[in-house]
Design a protein around this motif. Structure first.
Motif, PDB file in Angstrom:
ATOM      1  N   ARG A 107      25.365 -48.961 -23.539  1.00 23.94           N
ATOM      2  CA  ARG A 107      25.617 -49.711 -22.308  1.00 23.94           C
ATOM      3  C   ARG A 107      26.893 -49.205 -21.652  1.00 23.94           C
ATOM      4  NH1 ARG A 107      23.407 -55.907 -23.473  1.00 23.94           N
ATOM      5  NH2 ARG A 107      21.242 -55.219 -23.577  1.00 23.94           N
ATOM      6  N   ARG A 135      25.805 -50.583 -28.957  1.00 25.33           N
ATOM      7  CA  ARG A 135      25.419 -51.829 -29.622  1.00 25.33           C
ATOM      8  C   ARG A 135      24.287 -51.517 -30.593  1.00 25.33           C
ATOM      9  NH1 ARG A 135      21.768 -56.438 -26.620  1.00 25.33           N
ATOM     10  NH2 ARG A 135      21.322 -57.659 -28.498  1.00 25.33           N
ATOM     11  N   ASP A 245      25.757 -57.907 -27.956  1.00 23.66           N
ATOM     12  CA  ASP A 245      25.042 -58.671 -26.934  1.00 23.66           C
ATOM     13  C   ASP A 245      26.042 -59.460 -26.089  1.00 23.66           C
ATOM     14  OD1 ASP A 245      22.831 -59.891 -25.574  1.00 23.66           O
ATOM     15  OD2 ASP A 245      23.146 -61.675 -26.810  1.00 23.66           O
ATOM     16  N   ASP A 249      27.681 -58.523 -22.055  1.00 26.20           N
ATOM     17  CA  ASP A 249      27.544 -59.445 -20.915  1.00 26.20           C
ATOM     18  C   ASP A 249      28.923 -59.700 -20.315  1.00 26.20           C
ATOM     19  OD1 ASP A 249      24.777 -59.834 -20.991  1.00 26.20           O
ATOM     20  OD2 ASP A 249      24.950 -62.007 -20.787  1.00 26.20           O
TER      21      ASP A 249
HETATM   22 MG    MG Z   1      22.080 -59.869 -23.746  1.00 25.51          MG
END
Ligand code: MG
Ligand code: IPM
Length: 356
Positions: A107, A135, A245, A249
Motif C-alpha cells: 500500500r 501488510r 489494516d 486506513d
Molecule cells: Mg482495511
C-alpha cells in the motif's frame, strides 16, 4: 505484450471505478502497442445474490487463468449490523487472498503536491511524505482459529504467525527498502503478544542479510501516533495483517482521501490490484466516486505484474496533470475549488484519458 486481465468490480462503487481503470488500461495498450484481453467475474455481495457464494468457483478459475486482476471492492451495509449473517461478502475477499496465496499487500501512500491541502494534517508536516506499507495478508487473526464458547456468550480469535510467513513478507519489504531510502520500520506489539515476539525475532534474524538497510522496530500504538505526528519519518513499513489494516486506513488520510490510494496484493500466483477505499454504498450509483485509486491500481498492475514501468509512469503523470489542471472529484475538492472543476467519476475518467 499480450496479456489477459480479469476485471472483478465487486460491490458498491467497485463497478463505477473499475470501468475507468479499464479504460485507462485500454488506452495504454493502444498507445504502447500491447494487446490486453479481458474477462469479468463476480465477487462479494453481487456474487452472493447471483450464486449464493461470495467467491464462486467460476470466479476462482478465471482468476487463476488470468495474468493480473483489476479489483473493485466488496461489502454491503446490510451485513454490517447483522453479526449473525453466516455468508458475508468479505468472506469472498479473504478466501481469494488465501486461495491465490496473496501474502503481500503493498500500500503505497503517495502524496500528490496538489492535494497537500486536502489532508487534515498540516501541509508543512506532510510535504514530501512517501510511504510504502507491506501488510501481511494471509495470516494473523484474520485466519486463525475462532470460536464461540459458553452458549455463545464468549468468543475468541487467534492471532497466529509462523516463521515462514513473517520471513517471506519481510524479505519483500527489505528488498523494497534497498531500492528506496534503505530504512525499514517493522511494526508489532512485542511488549505484549507472543506472535509479535516471533515477528520481531524473525526480522532481527534477517537483518544481517541486508546490512545496507537500517531496521527500526516500533510498537503498533506508538507507530499509530508517530504516523500523525511525523509521517516523513516513515518510508518502508512491514507489519502484520490486522495492524496493517488499521495503520493503512490511518495513513490514507495523509494522502487526503482514501479515494486516491491503490494497492497491490501479490504472492504465489496472479496479482490483485485494488483501491483501498472499499464499496462506499453511501455514494454508489451517484456517479461521484473518485476513480483515481482504481486508475492508480491499474498503474501498479502494469508495473508489478507486467514489468511495464514506462506505461505505469505515464498513468501517474496523467493523474498528476489532471490534478495540476485543478480537476477534483468531490472527496478531494475543498471550499475553494471552482464548481466547474468538480467532476463526477466518468468526467474525471475522460479528463484523464485526454492526458494519456
Ligand atoms: Mg482495511
Ligand atoms: C481491507 C479491508 C478488508 C480487510 C475487509 C473488507 C475485510 O478493510 O482490504 O483493508 O480487513 O482486510
Amino acid at each position: 505484450m499480450k496479456k489477459h486481465i480479469l476485471i472483478v468490480p465487486g460491490d458498491g462503487i467497485g463497478q463505477e471505478v473499475t470501468t475507468v481503470g479499464k479504460q485507462v488500461l485500454d488506452r495504454i495498450a493502444e498507445k504502447f502497442g500491447h494487446e490486453f484481453t479481458y474477462d469479468e467475474a463476480l465477487i462479494g455481495h453481487v456474487a452472493i445474490e447471483a450464486t449464493g457464494d461470495p467467491l464462486p468457483e467460476e470466479t476462482l478459475v478465471k482468476m487463476r487463468a488470468s495474468d493480473a486482476i483489476l479489483f473493485g471492492a466488496v461489502g454491503h451495509p446490510k451485513y454490517d449490523n447483522d453479526p449473525s449473517a453466516k455468508v458475508r461478502p468479505e468472506q469472498g475477499l479473504l478466501r481469494m487472498r488465501k486461495e491465490l496465496g496473496l501474502y503481500a499487500n503493498l500500500r503505497p501512500i503517495k502524496l500528490f503536491d496538489e492535494l497537500l491541502e486536502a489532508s487534515s494534517i498540516k501541509p508543512e508536516i506532510l510535504k514530501g511524505c512517501d510511504i510504502l506499507f507491506f501488510r501481511e495478508l494471509t495470516g494473523d487473526v484474520y485466519f486463525g482459529k475462532r470460536e464461540r464458547l459458553d452458549d455463545g456468550n464468549t468468543a475468541y480469535d487467534t492471532m497466529i504467525y509462523s516463521k515462514y510467513e513473517v520471513e517471506r513478507i519481510a524479505r519483500k519489504a527489505f528488498e523494497a527498502a534497498r531500492t528506496r531510502s534503505k530504512k525499514l520500520m517493522s511494526v508489532d506489539k512485542a511488549n505484549v503478544l507472543e506472535s509479535s515476539r516471533l515477528w520481531r525475532e524473525v526480522i532481527q534474524k534477517l537483518a544481517p542479510e541486508y546490512p545496507d538497510v537500517e531496521v527500526e522496530h516500533q510498537f503498533i500504538d506508538a507507530a499509530a501516533m508517530l504516523l500523525i505526528k511525523d509521517p516523513r519519518r516513515f518510508d518502508v513499513v512491514v507489519t502484520g495483517n490486522l495492524f496493517g489494516d488499521i495503520l493503512t486506513d490511518e495513513a490514507s488520510q495523509i494522502a487526503g482521501s482514501m479515494g486516491m490510494l491503490a494497492s497491490a496484493s501479490v504472492g504465489d500466483s496472479t496479482g490483485v490490484y485494488e483501491p483501498i477505499h472499499g464499496s462506499a454504498h453511501d455514494i454508489t450509483g451517484k456517479g461521484v466516486a473518485n476513480p483515481l485509486a482504481s486508475v492508480l491500481s491499474a498503474a501498479l498492475l502494469l508495473d508489478i505484474s507486467f514489468g511495464l514501468k514506462a506505461e505505469s509512469e505515464a498513468i501517474i503523470a496523467a493523474v498528476d496533470a489532471v490534478l495540476k489542471a485543478g480537476f477534483r472529484t468531490r472527496d478531494i475538492a475543498n471550499s475553494e475549488t471552482p464548481a466547474d472543476k468538480i467532476l463526477g467519476t466518468d468526467a474525471m475518467g475522460a479528463e484523464l484519458l485526454k492526458n494519456l
